[in-house]
Design a protein around this motif. Structure first.
Motif, PDB file in Angstrom:
ATOM      1  N   PRO A   1       0.807  -1.234   0.000  1.00 24.68           N
ATOM      2  CA  PRO A   1       0.000   0.000   0.000  1.00 24.68           C
ATOM      3  C   PRO A   1       0.829   1.268   0.000  1.00 24.68           C
ATOM      4  N   MET A   2       2.101   1.159   0.370  1.00 31.68           N
ATOM      5  CA  MET A   2       2.956   2.339   0.396  1.00 31.68           C
ATOM      6  C   MET A   2       3.571   2.637  -0.965  1.00 31.68           C
ATOM      7  N   LYS A   3       3.565   1.660  -1.867  1.00 34.73           N
ATOM      8  CA  LYS A   3       4.311   1.825  -3.115  1.00 34.73           C
ATOM      9  C   LYS A   3       3.486   1.653  -4.380  1.00 34.73           C
ATOM     10  N   HIS A   4       2.322   1.027  -4.284  1.00 36.46           N
ATOM     11  CA  HIS A   4       1.607   0.681  -5.511  1.00 36.46           C
ATOM     12  C   HIS A   4       1.174   1.898  -6.313  1.00 36.46           C
ATOM     13  N   LYS A   5       1.094   3.081  -5.658  1.00 33.12           N
ATOM     14  CA  LYS A   5       0.623   4.276  -6.352  1.00 33.12           C
ATOM     15  C   LYS A   5       1.691   4.894  -7.251  1.00 33.12           C
ATOM     16  N   PHE A   6       2.939   4.465  -7.134  1.00 39.12           N
ATOM     17  CA  PHE A   6       4.011   5.048  -7.923  1.00 39.12           C
ATOM     18  C   PHE A   6       3.840   4.700  -9.400  1.00 39.12           C
ATOM     19  N   ASN A   7       4.129   5.666 -10.266  1.00 44.88           N
ATOM     20  CA  ASN A   7       4.085   5.439 -11.700  1.00 44.88           C
ATOM     21  C   ASN A   7       5.390   5.932 -12.306  1.00 44.88           C
ATOM     22  N   PRO A   8       5.623   5.704 -13.596  1.00 42.17           N
ATOM     23  CA  PRO A   8       6.889   6.124 -14.208  1.00 42.17           C
ATOM     24  C   PRO A   8       7.203   7.604 -14.032  1.00 42.17           C
ATOM     25  N   GLU A   9       6.188   8.460 -14.036  1.00 45.45           N
ATOM     26  CA  GLU A   9       6.423   9.889 -13.865  1.00 45.45           C
ATOM     27  C   GLU A   9       6.945  10.199 -12.466  1.00 45.45           C
ATOM     28  N   ASP A  10       6.417   9.476 -11.473  1.00 44.11           N
ATOM     29  CA  ASP A  10       6.899   9.664 -10.104  1.00 44.11           C
ATOM     30  C   ASP A  10       8.367   9.250  -9.981  1.00 44.11           C
ATOM     31  N   ILE A  11       8.706   8.143 -10.605  1.00 41.98           N
ATOM     32  CA  ILE A  11      10.083   7.652 -10.542  1.00 41.98           C
ATOM     33  C   ILE A  11      11.027   8.630 -11.247  1.00 41.98           C
ATOM     34  N   ALA A  12      10.604   9.141 -12.401  1.00 41.26           N
ATOM     35  CA  ALA A  12      11.440  10.099 -13.133  1.00 41.26           C
ATOM     36  C   ALA A  12      11.649  11.370 -12.313  1.00 41.26           C
ATOM     37  N   ARG A  13      10.596  11.872 -11.709  1.00 41.41           N
ATOM     38  CA  ARG A  13      10.698  13.087 -10.893  1.00 41.41           C
ATOM     39  C   ARG A  13      11.650  12.868  -9.717  1.00 41.41           C
ATOM     40  N   HIS A  14      11.534  11.725  -9.074  1.00 43.84           N
ATOM     41  CA  HIS A  14      12.406  11.397  -7.943  1.00 43.84           C
ATOM     42  C   HIS A  14      13.874  11.318  -8.393  1.00 43.84           C
ATOM     43  N   ALA A  15      14.122  10.626  -9.513  1.00 46.35           N
ATOM     44  CA  ALA A  15      15.496  10.454 -10.004  1.00 46.35           C
ATOM     45  C   ALA A  15      16.109  11.796 -10.389  1.00 46.35           C
ATOM     46  N   ILE A  16      15.334  12.631 -11.074  1.00 44.19           N
ATOM     47  CA  ILE A  16      15.862  13.927 -11.519  1.00 44.19           C
ATOM     48  C   ILE A  16      16.179  14.823 -10.316  1.00 44.19           C
ATOM     49  N   ALA A  17      15.328  14.775  -9.289  1.00 50.03           N
ATOM     50  CA  ALA A  17      15.589  15.580  -8.096  1.00 50.03           C
ATOM     51  C   ALA A  17      16.895  15.158  -7.426  1.00 50.03           C
ATOM     52  N   LEU A  18      17.110  13.853  -7.302  1.00 51.33           N
ATOM     53  CA  LEU A  18      18.354  13.367  -6.708  1.00 51.33           C
ATOM     54  C   LEU A  18      19.561  13.728  -7.570  1.00 51.33           C
ATOM     55  N   LEU A  19      19.418  13.573  -8.871  1.00 46.04           N
ATOM     56  CA  LEU A  19      20.532  13.869  -9.764  1.00 46.04           C
ATOM     57  C   LEU A  19      20.887  15.352  -9.754  1.00 46.04           C
ATOM     58  N   ALA A  20      19.869  16.199  -9.774  1.00 45.55           N
ATOM     59  CA  ALA A  20      20.123  17.637  -9.793  1.00 45.55           C
ATOM     60  C   ALA A  20      20.834  18.085  -8.516  1.00 45.55           C
ATOM     61  N   ARG A  21      20.441  17.538  -7.389  1.00 42.53           N
ATOM     62  CA  ARG A  21      21.103  17.876  -6.134  1.00 42.53           C
ATOM     63  C   ARG A  21      22.520  17.321  -6.101  1.00 42.53           C
ATOM     64  N   GLY A  22      22.697  16.154  -6.670  1.00 45.10           N
ATOM     65  CA  GLY A  22      23.985  15.483  -6.603  1.00 45.10           C
ATOM     66  C   GLY A  22      25.037  16.124  -7.482  1.00 45.10           C
ATOM     67  N   VAL A  23      24.662  16.615  -8.677  1.00 45.84           N
ATOM     68  CA  VAL A  23      25.651  17.173  -9.585  1.00 45.84           C
ATOM     69  C   VAL A  23      25.868  18.658  -9.371  1.00 45.84           C
ATOM     70  N   SER A  24      25.007  19.279  -8.604  1.00 49.16           N
ATOM     71  CA  SER A  24      25.142  20.712  -8.375  1.00 49.16           C
ATOM     72  C   SER A  24      26.302  20.986  -7.406  1.00 49.16           C
ATOM     73  N   VAL A  25      27.096  22.002  -7.725  1.00 48.89           N
ATOM     74  CA  VAL A  25      28.214  22.364  -6.868  1.00 48.89           C
ATOM     75  C   VAL A  25      27.714  23.008  -5.579  1.00 48.89           C
ATOM     76  N   ALA A  26      26.656  23.815  -5.687  1.00 43.56           N
ATOM     77  CA  ALA A  26      26.137  24.522  -4.522  1.00 43.56           C
ATOM     78  C   ALA A  26      25.543  23.572  -3.502  1.00 43.56           C
TER      79      ALA A  26
END
Length: 233
Positions: free
Chosen positions: A208-233
């Protein structure tokens, strides 16, 4: 007086000049050329699906023919061997996607966050359009035992991968990317953030905690992590 009778000449069938008996079609040979490309493409798609599900080593040509609903003879008309089929899959299905990912590092080259975001989005789109992609990539390309990994490199080299790594190092030298990022691991990290959750999500239906996730949710999550990770600031 007896009337004389004249024998009528028997009717003769006209000769069919210039006509020849059609050559019988060889077994397994497709009739007509209009649908040849479509048939071949369907066989490639079927092969990708089965390779992703059960692996290349466990999938003979006869299994692909059976799944596609054609005879083994027709399968061999297009692909004489599994090696020939694998080369076609690499050239027509896999390499274009490798090249597209590599070229993204040449576009918007001044903005690493935009480039890496586009790479993540492109991966997600590819997975959505081609359900076979995640499992096949994990099983046959990333894995050390994969049958496609070395074959891809031998046919097309590593120019796109090496170009992407060089670009990341340039960004680091320019102070645009976190210096602690390992350039050779970045693509694997992007792949892991995008593709692995897609594969795992198939087992989340009863959670019940995960079934609502869809590809758009996964993409948004990945991009947020990547943007924070590659940013110098």
């Amino acid at each position: 007086m007896v009337a004389r009778t004249t024998d009528k000449p028997s009717a003769r069938k006209p000769k069919t000049a210039g006509k020849q008996k059609a050559e019988p079609r060889r077994p397994g040979r497709p009739s007509g050329s209009a649908n040849k490309q479509e048939q071949r493409s369907r066989l490639l798609d079927t092969a990708m699906k089965l390779f992703a599900e059960q692996g290349i080593a466990e999938t003979p040509l006869s299994a692909i023919a059976r799944e596609a609903g054609v005879t083994p003879a027709l399968m061999h008309y297009y692909f004489n061997s599994r090696d020939q089929l694998l080369d076609a899959l690499i050239d027509e299905r896999i390499q274009p996607r490798r090249a597209a990912l590599g070229e993204m590092f040449n576009s918007n080259a001044r903005d690493p966050v935009t480039v890496i975001t586009h790479v993540a989005e492109h991966l997600m789109q590819t997975c959505a359009e081609h359900p076979w992609f995640p499992a096949l990539w994990m099983r046959e390309i990333i894995s050390d035992n994969g049958m496609l990994r070395q074959r891809v490199i031998e046919r097309h080299g590593k120019v796109h991968y090496e170009g992407a790594v060089d670009r990341i190092r340039q960004w680091q030298a320019q102070g645009k990317v976190n210096p602690h990022i390992e350039p050779t691991l970045l693509f694997i990290s992007i792949f892991g953030l995008v593709v692995v959750p897609l594969i795992a999500s198939k087992t989340w239906n009863n959670d019940p905690m995960k079934h609502k996730f869809n590809p758009e949710d996964i993409a948004r999550h990945a991009i947020a992590l990547l943007a924070r990770g590659v940013s110098v600031a």
